[in-house]
Structures are given as structure tokens and as C-alpha cells.
Design a protein around this motif. Sequence first.
Motif, PDB file in Angstrom:
ATOM      1  N   ARG A  50      -4.918   0.382  -8.503  1.00  0.00           N
ATOM      2  CA  ARG A  50      -4.057  -0.789  -8.276  1.00  0.00           C
ATOM      3  C   ARG A  50      -3.329  -1.163  -9.551  1.00  0.00           C
ATOM      4  O   ARG A  50      -3.788  -0.873 -10.644  1.00  0.00           O
ATOM      5  N   TYR A  58      -1.048  -0.711  -4.501  1.00  0.00           N
ATOM      6  CA  TYR A  58      -2.311   0.009  -4.532  1.00  0.00           C
ATOM      7  C   TYR A  58      -2.295   1.270  -3.683  1.00  0.00           C
ATOM      8  O   TYR A  58      -1.421   1.476  -2.841  1.00  0.00           O
ATOM      9  N   TYR A  92       0.736   5.263   0.704  1.00  0.00           N
ATOM     10  CA  TYR A  92      -0.137   6.153   1.463  1.00  0.00           C
ATOM     11  C   TYR A  92       0.615   7.426   1.840  1.00  0.00           C
ATOM     12  O   TYR A  92       1.843   7.489   1.753  1.00  0.00           O
ATOM     13  N   PRO A 141      -6.429  -4.657   2.403  1.00  0.00           N
ATOM     14  CA  PRO A 141      -6.919  -3.357   1.934  1.00  0.00           C
ATOM     15  C   PRO A 141      -8.375  -3.135   2.325  1.00  0.00           C
ATOM     16  O   PRO A 141      -9.136  -4.084   2.474  1.00  0.00           O
ATOM     17  N   ILE A 142      -8.722  -1.856   2.498  1.00  0.00           N
ATOM     18  CA  ILE A 142     -10.088  -1.501   2.883  1.00  0.00           C
ATOM     19  C   ILE A 142     -10.891  -1.040   1.675  1.00  0.00           C
ATOM     20  O   ILE A 142     -11.956  -1.559   1.391  1.00  0.00           O
ATOM     21  N   ASP A 143     -10.368  -0.044   0.944  1.00  0.00           N
ATOM     22  CA  ASP A 143     -11.103   0.531  -0.176  1.00  0.00           C
ATOM     23  C   ASP A 143     -10.115   0.963  -1.252  1.00  0.00           C
ATOM     24  O   ASP A 143      -9.722   2.121  -1.312  1.00  0.00           O
ATOM     25  N   ILE A 144      -9.718   0.023  -2.100  1.00  0.00           N
ATOM     26  CA  ILE A 144      -8.712   0.300  -3.128  1.00  0.00           C
ATOM     27  C   ILE A 144      -9.295   1.200  -4.212  1.00  0.00           C
ATOM     28  O   ILE A 144     -10.339   0.908  -4.775  1.00  0.00           O
ATOM     29  N   ALA A 145      -8.574   2.300  -4.489  1.00  0.00           N
ATOM     30  CA  ALA A 145      -8.983   3.216  -5.551  1.00  0.00           C
ATOM     31  C   ALA A 145      -8.195   2.951  -6.835  1.00  0.00           C
ATOM     32  O   ALA A 145      -8.740   3.042  -7.929  1.00  0.00           O
ATOM     33  N   GLU A 155      -5.339   3.435  -1.484  1.00  0.00           N
ATOM     34  CA  GLU A 155      -6.726   3.417  -1.035  1.00  0.00           C
ATOM     35  C   GLU A 155      -7.396   4.762  -1.330  1.00  0.00           C
ATOM     36  O   GLU A 155      -6.726   5.790  -1.501  1.00  0.00           O
ATOM     37  N   ASP A 156      -8.698   4.731  -1.374  1.00  0.00           N
ATOM     38  CA  ASP A 156      -9.489   5.914  -1.703  1.00  0.00           C
ATOM     39  C   ASP A 156      -9.150   7.107  -0.809  1.00  0.00           C
ATOM     40  O   ASP A 156      -9.107   8.243  -1.272  1.00  0.00           O
ATOM     41  N   THR A 157      -8.870   6.862   0.459  1.00  0.00           N
ATOM     42  CA  THR A 157      -8.596   7.951   1.398  1.00  0.00           C
ATOM     43  C   THR A 157      -7.265   8.656   1.127  1.00  0.00           C
ATOM     44  O   THR A 157      -7.014   9.726   1.692  1.00  0.00           O
ATOM     45  N   LYS A 212       0.841  -1.191   0.000  1.00  0.00           N
ATOM     46  CA  LYS A 212       0.000   0.000   0.000  1.00  0.00           C
ATOM     47  C   LYS A 212       0.878   1.244   0.000  1.00  0.00           C
ATOM     48  O   LYS A 212       1.798   1.370   0.805  1.00  0.00           O
TER      49      LYS A 212
END
Length: 99
Positions: free
Chosen positions: A57, A66, A28, A51-55, A68-70, A26
Amino acid sequence: MQITISDNAISWFKESMKLQQGDKVKFYSQIYGSSPVQDKHALAFTKDNDPIDIAVRTEVEGIEFYVEDTDVWFFDGHDLKVDYDPDEDELKFDYVKPE
């Protein structure tokens, strides 16, 4: 947004982080540091297989990278290109605005 991992960088990830097929990395934002796209925030990465919310990848040699959306805001509309510089013995992150 796209993520591109060079052959040199994938070799570095596999050797330095002992990554194998099926692992996930990830990217970030972190508050400390700076980057060409965000003042007072830097790019960080970690092995994270939950992963929680992949935007965004990409998969290279069976390893998924990847964002994440955040954390999409950090890239400010830029693509991420990851390379490894053997002379400096470090990863290089380039932020490229798509045309």
C-alpha cells in the motif's frame, strides 16, 4: 514491491474518479489484455473501500492505493509506478525491477 503515484496521476484519480481523502483504489490483474510483466493479463484498478488482504500500500493526499495478496504475482517482483500523460490523456503504468 512498492507503489508510486505521481502528482499528475493523483490529480487524474481525484478528478476522473472523484476520489476524496479516505478513499481506496485497488490495483488488480485482469485476464484480458497484456502487460510488460504478464502475457494475457493486464493491470486494472477500481475504487474499493473494503480490502480483504492488503500486501502493498501507499497513501497519497489521503487516498490509499493498494494491491491485495492474491494479485502480487502479477507484478513478478516489479515495483509499480503510475503517471499520467496529458498528451495521450491516459494513465501510464511502469513496472520497474528494484535493484
